[in-house]
Design an enzyme around this catalytic site. Structure first.
Site: not given
Ligand code: SF4
Length: 314
Positions: A48, A52, A55, A92, A124, A184, A256
């Site tokens: 990705c 974040c 992550c 999901c 979901c 959600c 949740r």
């Molecule tokens: S949480 Fe992870 S998968 Fe989702 S947008 Fe952020 S970096 Fe990408």
């Protein structure tokens, strides 16, 4: 308009009173034995472009997660059918995408949504940012709910993510709601934020034109290689207070208890259910993060006197 001061008052109520009030409200709106079981499948893992900080799937961090292509429709059908056989009511699906791009991959996801619905389960997805038109296409495919977390307070958000803004998130939530899809939306605690940041997130959700149908509360699972690898774990009773506050703020929503259950004692999970949590993910994996084992959850449900989930999604 809900305010932080109101939420602080509730959150800092003596714990036994808070728990009791939350349990009362929970029982007014829900059957306490009804703990929803969701299965979450990563249909497109890793690689990705977003940053974040929590992550494992961000391409910016060396976490050992390998990027995989989008699963095929047949693979998803098989996993979904198995989840259904083993008692899941909601299936999901998550993709490690910044946003949805129109084209064959989105068309394939739409087909997956139709497939899950045809199996008689709620569907979901969490696909990143959406346009108004894409939200409508998902609604037309029969999507039950869209997961899109605000993660934390508006103030703390830039510390965790720099590649998109809080308002980007809110725009997608608006598109989803306008298309008539349930939202959600919740957050992650244990990222170094304050208790006020957690409450500000709930205030933000409470002030949406329409409040979310489900509110996931995740506890950070620290991932080696990410900027949050070494953050201190959440103080367990702060989690219980937050769940109770969420229950009181969103009496009808599913609250949740999501990521992080693998590091919680059974007693803490029971307190969270008492405080109003009424949904969990089951299966050994939560996207790429660990989740309690199927056997562990079966034992927990047995100890609580509830029908047992029994599943292995590996
Ligand atoms: S949480 Fe992870 S998968 Fe989702 S947008 Fe952020 S970096 Fe990408």
């Amino acid at each position: 308009m809900k305010t932080l001061a109101e939420f602080r008052d509730v959150y800092h109520t003596p714990l036994l009173d808070l728990l009791f009030r939350a349990a009362q409200v929970h029982r007014q709106h829900h059957e306490p034995a009804d703990i929803q079981r969701c299965v979450l499948l990563s249909i497109k893992t890793g690689g990705c472009p977003e940053d974040c900080g929590y992550c494992a799937q961000s391409a910016r961090y060396k976490t050992g997660v390998e990027a995989t292509p989008l699963m095929t429709l047949e693979q998803v059908r098989e996993k979904a059918a198995r989840a259904k056989d083993l008692g899941a009511s909601r299936f999901c699906m998550g993709t490690a995408w910044r946003e949805v791009k129109d084209g064959p991959q989105f068309d394939e996801v739409l087909a997956m949504v139709r497939t899950v619905r045809d199996l008689g389960m709620e569907a979901c997805v969490t696909l990143g940012m959406l346009t108004v038109d894409q939200a409508q296409q998902l609604a037309d495919a029969g999507l039950t709910a869209y997961n899109h977390n605000l993660d934390t307070s508006r103030e703390f958000y830039p510390t965790i993510v720099s590649t998109r803004t809080y308002d980007d998130r809110l725009r997608t939530l608006q598109a989803v709601q306008n298309a008539g899809i349930a939202v959600c939306c919740g957050g992650i605690i244990g990222m170094g934020e304050t208790e006020d940041d957690r409450l500000r997130l709930l205030v933000e959700l409470a002030n949406l034109e329409k409040t979310p149908e489900s509110v996931p509360i995740n506890c950070l699972t620290p991932i080696a290689g990410t900027p949050l690898a070494d953050v201190e774990p959440v103080e367990p009773l702060e989690l219980v207070r937050l769940i109770a506050t969420a229950r009181l703020a969103f009496p009808k929503a599913r609250v949740r208890l999501s990521a992080g259950r693998d590091r919680m004692s059974r007693e803490l999970q029971v307190l969270c259910f008492m405080a109003g949590a009424n949904s969990i993910f089951f299966g050994d994996k939560l996207l790429t993060a660990p989740n309690p084992s199927a056997e562990g959850d079966a034992e927990l449900f047995r100890a609580m006197g509830l029908p047992e989930p029994c599943v292995s999604m590996s």
